[in-house]
Design a protein around this motif. Structure first.
Motif, PDB file in Angstrom:
ATOM      1  N   MET A  41      47.737  39.681  35.830  1.00 54.31           N
ATOM      2  CA  MET A  41      46.565  39.368  35.008  1.00 54.31           C
ATOM      3  C   MET A  41      45.241  39.743  35.669  1.00 54.31           C
ATOM      4  O   MET A  41      44.190  39.625  35.036  1.00 54.31           O
ATOM      5  CB  MET A  41      46.570  37.869  34.667  1.00 54.31           C
ATOM      6  CG  MET A  41      47.742  37.433  33.812  1.00 54.31           C
ATOM      7  SD  MET A  41      47.815  38.325  32.222  1.00 54.31           S
ATOM      8  CE  MET A  41      49.302  37.599  31.503  1.00 54.31           C
ATOM      9  N   MET A  42      45.261  40.199  36.907  1.00 47.60           N
ATOM     10  CA  MET A  42      44.004  40.547  37.586  1.00 47.60           C
ATOM     11  C   MET A  42      43.161  41.577  36.812  1.00 47.60           C
ATOM     12  O   MET A  42      41.928  41.461  36.765  1.00 47.60           O
ATOM     13  CB  MET A  42      44.278  41.044  39.004  1.00 47.60           C
ATOM     14  CG  MET A  42      44.474  39.960  40.028  1.00 47.60           C
ATOM     15  SD  MET A  42      43.001  38.935  40.273  1.00 47.60           S
ATOM     16  CE  MET A  42      43.792  37.403  40.803  1.00 47.60           C
ATOM     17  N   PRO A  43      43.772  42.613  36.213  1.00 45.66           N
ATOM     18  CA  PRO A  43      42.937  43.555  35.438  1.00 45.66           C
ATOM     19  C   PRO A  43      42.174  42.880  34.302  1.00 45.66           C
ATOM     20  O   PRO A  43      41.115  43.365  33.897  1.00 45.66           O
ATOM     21  CB  PRO A  43      43.959  44.571  34.913  1.00 45.66           C
ATOM     22  CG  PRO A  43      45.076  44.528  35.907  1.00 45.66           C
ATOM     23  CD  PRO A  43      45.180  43.096  36.310  1.00 45.66           C
ATOM     24  N   GLN A  44      42.704  41.768  33.779  1.00 44.85           N
ATOM     25  CA  GLN A  44      42.006  41.054  32.712  1.00 44.85           C
ATOM     26  C   GLN A  44      40.723  40.409  33.232  1.00 44.85           C
ATOM     27  O   GLN A  44      39.726  40.316  32.504  1.00 44.85           O
ATOM     28  CB  GLN A  44      42.928  39.992  32.091  1.00 44.85           C
ATOM     29  CG  GLN A  44      44.207  40.545  31.501  1.00 44.85           C
ATOM     30  CD  GLN A  44      43.948  41.606  30.438  1.00 44.85           C
ATOM     31  OE1 GLN A  44      43.024  41.469  29.629  1.00 44.85           O
ATOM     32  NE2 GLN A  44      44.753  42.656  30.442  1.00 44.85           N
ATOM     33  N   TYR A  45      40.746  39.967  34.491  1.00 46.49           N
ATOM     34  CA  TYR A  45      39.528  39.410  35.092  1.00 46.49           C
ATOM     35  C   TYR A  45      38.472  40.500  35.275  1.00 46.49           C
ATOM     36  O   TYR A  45      37.276  40.233  35.202  1.00 46.49           O
ATOM     37  CB  TYR A  45      39.845  38.753  36.428  1.00 46.49           C
ATOM     38  CG  TYR A  45      40.731  37.524  36.328  1.00 46.49           C
ATOM     39  CD1 TYR A  45      40.319  36.401  35.611  1.00 46.49           C
ATOM     40  CD2 TYR A  45      41.975  37.472  36.958  1.00 46.49           C
ATOM     41  CE1 TYR A  45      41.124  35.277  35.518  1.00 46.49           C
ATOM     42  CE2 TYR A  45      42.786  36.354  36.873  1.00 46.49           C
ATOM     43  CZ  TYR A  45      42.364  35.253  36.150  1.00 46.49           C
ATOM     44  OH  TYR A  45      43.155  34.138  36.055  1.00 46.49           O
TER      45      TYR A  45
END
Length: 571
Positions: free
Chosen positions: A442-446
């Protein structure tokens, strides 16, 4: 050799000197000179003294839960240490492990301080002479005799189990530890009288009552009040984690017994080891963490197969989860059992707790003093040995903190507790693996939300990837470390991690997002299967150990390691 309470210290003085001087990392709690402490109101300072006393009582409880000899031997060591330097060194190791024995994260067998004093599968939660086969046979017989209620208590999270004739009987924690709980409750009530925050005081009073009453509803109320605390100057946690009990989960390895329990509506839950944390809220650190919380509802909708299960969090606008960064005053009980690792953050209550099942929220607490206790020179040498020079610029301690925030949030995403507990002895490994992969996936969503930038994303990838390197093949009882091994192998197999001819690591930033998304998908599939056999197969497939792992472990060991922790408390 020195003996304590009739037990001989098994480690030589030279060995103890080596552990203390070369392998023990100090973790300094805050003291009276800390700026955050000095800014507290007088009432909150007074409250802290009572909270620390309560935490130390909980440590006595955890010692008893862990091993029947712990409390007596600790007292014997403390007396002997006043005049015997050898005993003083053994006491220092005892305090690091917070017990007579424990894994150090490197050696396959537990470190044992005393000759003939071993750990037990059921710790002291169960009779120490109880074998797995006898345990299963007794439960089977009790069920056949219609003793469903008694069995339900035996396999619940909050009891000590003792023999009763040919059977077993469960004793609720509030009864077994009544003297200790009464003292701890008195200290919590005293803290509530001087603390300046009304919501915090209300929680303390509910927690005190939960210690005094054999009533799970009181735990529910205490948990719910604790999970709602956001703007308070102080932090106190009575933690209940169930990683240590290796006896109860064996029930899931016995299909006929597990099926019989299910038919009677009885769900076995491993025993809770108690811990206590006391600290002061750090507002600046908390503000950073809350920026990640704002994305959780969106992330819930992006979880693989999210239409197949009920999401753990409210996917509306209000997420029932508080988050704080804490400067630590003391860690006691389960928190102080530093057996190869120390807790950097925590997401409670766990899924098995009734407060969560009845709609209560969760609370994430991050440990500043733990994450600041690093050996920067050793890190530099590790990077030189194992990471391709092109990627050195992406390794960053603060990036690990960001990963941990994602990990703790990850526990609140995905299938509910019924899916997790159905995996038996593999549930913790699969769940910790899931939380890790949720964080990275989920890091790319941040980045899209503007919480972090692209460079920070790469720092998280590299810092987390280097965190996966292990100093020894992990034991099944180390779910976090087994998860690290699984992630490394999976990324290596999918080309997201690559080894140069010089055996240095490179990262493919294009392949890595796809690989972790796929691993997250497979992990959720395992949880949804409710199959211990499928969980075992998934773990086995991804936790192999070969010559490359040996090379990495040997290299890390050559740099010097400090697997033991020395928690230094000043207040």
């Amino acid at each position: 050799m020195t003996t304590i309470n009739g037990y001989e210290i098994a480690l030589s003085e030279d060995k103890l000197d080596h552990i203390i001087n070369d392998e023990m990392m100090p973790v300094n709690m805050i003291g009276s000179d800390f700026d955050g402490y000095q800014k507290l109101a007088d009432g909150d300072k007074q409250a802290l003294t009572h909270l620390i006393k309560a935490a130390r009582i909980i440590n006595d409880v955890a010692l008893e839960q862990d091993h029947p000899l712990n409390r007596g031997i600790k007292k014997g060591l403390e007396i002997a240490a006043a005049t015997d330097p050898y005993a003083a060194k053994a006491l220092k190791l005892f305090n690091s492990l917070n017990g007579v024995s424990g894994l150090n994260g490197i050696d396959p067998q537990p470190v044992e301080i005393f000759a003939g004093v071993h750990m037990f599968k059921g710790r002291n939660f169960y009779p120490t002479d109880l074998s797995t086969d006898e345990f299963h046979a007794i439960l089977q017989k009790m069920l056949e005799d219609g003793k469903d209620g008694e069995v339900r208590e035996i396999v619940s999270a909050r009891t000590m189990v003792r023999r009763s004739g040919d059977g077993l009987r469960a004793i609720d924690y509030t009864a077994y530890f009544a003297p200790e709980f009464a003292i701890a409750a008195k200290e919590l009530e005293a803290a509530a009288k001087s603390s300046t925050n009304a919501a915090f005081n209300e929680y303390l009073n509910w927690q005190a009552q939960a210690l005094l009453q054999t009533n799970e509803d009181m735990d529910v109320l205490a948990d719910k009040h604790w999970a709602e605390l956001q703007n308070t100057p102080l932090e106190f946690t009575l933690s209940r984690e169930n990683y240590d009990d290796e006896m109860t989960p064996t029930i899931f390895d016995n299909p006929s017994l597990a099926a019989l329990l299910e038919s009677r509506g009885i769900l076995p839950v491993p025993k809770d080891m108690l811990g206590a944390r006391v600290g002061i809220i750090n507002q600046k650190g908390t503000d950073l963490i809350l920026t990640f919380k704002e994305q959780m509802s969106k992330l819930a909708k992006l979880m693989p197969l999210c239409d197949k299960y009920e999401q753990k969090i409210d996917v509306g606008d209000a997420v029932k989860q508080t988050m704080v960064d804490v400067d630590l005053v003391t860690l006691q009980g389960d928190y102080a059992q530093c057996r190869g690792s120390i807790t950097t953050a925590q997401n409670l209550p766990n899924d098995d707790k009734l407060s969560v099942k009845t709609g209560g929220g969760r609370r994430n607490v991050y440990h500043r003093q733990v994450r600041m206790s690093t050996d920067k020179e050793r890190t530099r040498r590790m990077l030189d040995k194992l990471l391709d020079a092109e990627f050195h610029r992406y390794f960053d301690d603060e990036a690990e903190h960001i990963f941990v925030i994602g990990h703790e949030n990850g526990h609140s995403l995905g299938p509910d507790s019924s899916y997790k507990t159905a995996l038996g002895i593999y549930q913790h490994t699969i769940e910790e693996n899931k939380a890790d992969i949720v964080s990275i996936a989920m890091m790319p969503q941040y980045v899209k939300a503007g919480v972090i930038d692209e460079k920070t994303l790469k720092k998280v990838y590299v810092t987390w990837g280097m965190r996966l390197l292990l100093k020894a093949k992990p034991q099944p009882s180390q779910p976090h470390r087994v998860g690290d091994l699984m992630h490394f192998n999976y990324l290596l197999r999918h080309g997201a991690i690559q080894m140069t001819p010089e055996n240095k690591i490179r990262f493919d930033f294009d392949r890595l997002p796809e690989a972790v998304q796929q691993m997250l998908y497979e992990t959720i599939e395992v949880q949804l299967s409710k199959s211990p056999a499928r969980a075992k197969a998934f773990i086995d497939e991804n936790s192999g150990w070969n010559a490359l792992h040996d090379y990495i472990a040997k290299t890390l060991l050559s740099l010097g390691i400090k697997p033991y922790k020395d928690i230094r408390t000043y207040l």
